[in-house]
Design a protein around this motif. Structure first.
Motif, short mmCIF file in Angstrom:
data_model
loop_
_atom_site.label_atom_id
_atom_site.label_comp_id
_atom_site.label_asym_id
_atom_site.label_seq_id
_atom_site.Cartn_x
_atom_site.Cartn_y
_atom_site.Cartn_z
N TYR A 61 1.02 -1.24 0.01
CA TYR A 61 -0.10 0.13 0.14
C TYR A 61 0.68 1.79 -0.14
CZ TYR A 61 -3.97 -2.84 1.20
OH TYR A 61 -5.48 -3.45 1.23
N ALA A 62 0.57 2.52 -0.95
CA ALA A 62 1.50 3.04 -1.02
C ALA A 62 0.67 4.34 -1.64
CB ALA A 62 3.08 2.90 -1.16
N THR A 63 0.61 6.21 -1.63
CA THR A 63 0.00 7.20 -2.38
C THR A 63 0.97 6.72 -3.90
OG1 THR A 63 2.21 8.41 -2.05
CG2 THR A 63 0.15 8.32 -0.77
N SER A 67 -3.59 10.12 -0.12
CA SER A 67 -3.51 11.32 0.85
C SER A 67 -5.01 11.84 1.87
CB SER A 67 -2.44 12.37 1.26
OG SER A 67 -2.78 12.92 2.38
N GLY A 68 -5.18 11.48 2.60
CA GLY A 68 -6.74 11.89 3.02
C GLY A 68 -7.78 10.62 3.22
N SER A 69 -7.84 9.91 2.84
CA SER A 69 -8.29 8.57 2.68
C SER A 69 -8.31 7.77 3.85
CB SER A 69 -8.31 8.05 1.09
OG SER A 69 -6.49 7.31 0.91
N THR A 70 -9.73 6.93 4.04
CA THR A 70 -9.26 5.89 5.45
C THR A 70 -10.34 4.53 4.09
OG1 THR A 70 -10.71 7.51 6.36
CG2 THR A 70 -10.68 5.32 6.90
N PHE A 71 -9.03 3.79 4.62
CA PHE A 71 -8.28 2.36 4.26
C PHE A 71 -8.75 1.18 4.77
CE2 PHE A 71 -4.83 4.13 3.14
CZ PHE A 71 -4.03 2.37 3.74
N CYS A 72 -9.14 0.00 4.25
CA CYS A 72 -8.90 -1.10 5.27
C CYS A 72 -7.71 -1.84 5.18
CB CYS A 72 -10.42 -2.09 5.35
SG CYS A 72 -11.73 -0.34 6.76
N ALA A 119 -7.86 -3.43 10.02
CA ALA A 119 -7.01 -2.36 10.77
C ALA A 119 -8.13 -1.26 9.77
CB ALA A 119 -6.05 -2.12 10.95
N GLU A 120 -8.37 -0.08 10.09
CA GLU A 120 -8.67 0.81 9.75
C GLU A 120 -7.76 1.72 9.14
OE1 GLU A 120 -13.39 3.36 9.79
OE2 GLU A 120 -11.71 4.23 11.12
N VAL A 121 -7.10 2.30 8.51
CA VAL A 121 -5.90 3.25 8.14
C VAL A 121 -6.99 4.46 7.77
CG1 VAL A 121 -3.69 3.13 6.86
CG2 VAL A 121 -4.84 1.39 7.77
N THR A 122 -6.20 5.82 8.02
CA THR A 122 -6.26 7.09 7.22
C THR A 122 -5.08 7.26 7.21
OG1 THR A 122 -8.25 6.98 9.16
CG2 THR A 122 -7.12 9.28 7.71
N ALA A 123 -4.45 7.54 5.75
CA ALA A 123 -3.57 8.28 6.19
C ALA A 123 -3.82 9.87 5.52
CB ALA A 123 -2.85 7.94 4.13
N PHE A 124 -2.17 10.43 6.60
CA PHE A 124 -2.65 12.29 5.39
C PHE A 124 -1.52 12.29 5.25
CE2 PHE A 124 -2.35 10.95 10.40
CZ PHE A 124 -1.25 11.55 10.77
#
Length: 172
Positions: A77-79, A103-108, A112-117
């Motif tokens: 997983y990466a931008t 960036s700014g998205s939320t995914f599972c 685990a629920e991951v929010t990237a910023f």
């Protein structure tokens, strides 16, 4: 939720996040021998890793990826910009099963629920994460030179905060 730091610093960054049956490798900056030895010492079977999550493309965060991909069959997983940079670093990285997020998205990833910023750093598209699972939350910040308002907003209220802060623009 459990975070096991296998290595943190200029010589390589790799951590394992475990929550239930989900085991996520956060960054792959250690070489394969160190990674495998430290996983073994921590009692984490290599085959239990369900995904690799990259904060950015620098060698101390993604340099071990080409060799690890020979041992792991899991998505990375990466931008988009980070994935492009990492693919260009070694032809073996192109074969990875890339899962692109913004960036700014939320995914599972599993449970685990991951929010990237976005985080301030001299990389293509560096990100930090807040991760939630089983009523617990964790913030992950790597190469943090300073915490801007967005970073503070995203990690406020987490149960645990992991900060790797060896980035210094004056030394660069």
């Amino acid at each position: 939720m459990e975070l096991i730091v296998l290595g943190s610093g200029s010589s390589g960054n790799t951590s394992i996040l475990r929550c239930g049956e989900t085991a996520v490798m956060i960054d792959a900056g250690l070489g394969p021998r160190k990674t495998l030895a430290r996983l073994d010492a921590a009692g984490i079977p290599l085959e239990s890793i369900t995904a690799i999550l990259l904060t950015h493309e620098h060698g101390d965060h993604a340099g071990g990826l080409p060799s690890l991909l020979r041992h792991l069959n899991c998505p990375v997983y990466a931008t988009r910009l980070t994935a492009e940079e990492v693919r260009g670093q070694d032809p073996r990285n192109a074969a990875a099963s890339w899962q692109i997020f913004s960036s700014g998205s939320t995914f599972c990833i599993g449970s685990a629920e991951v929010t990237a910023f976005s985080v301030p750093h001299d990389a293509a598209d560096p990100v930090g994460f807040t991760i939630r699972a089983n009523g617990t939350s964790l913030g992950i910040l790597t190469d943090l030179g300073h915490a801007n308002h967005s970073v503070v907003h995203h990690v406020t209220g987490v149960n645990c905060l992991f900060v790797e802060a060896n980035h210094d623009e004056d030394l660069l």
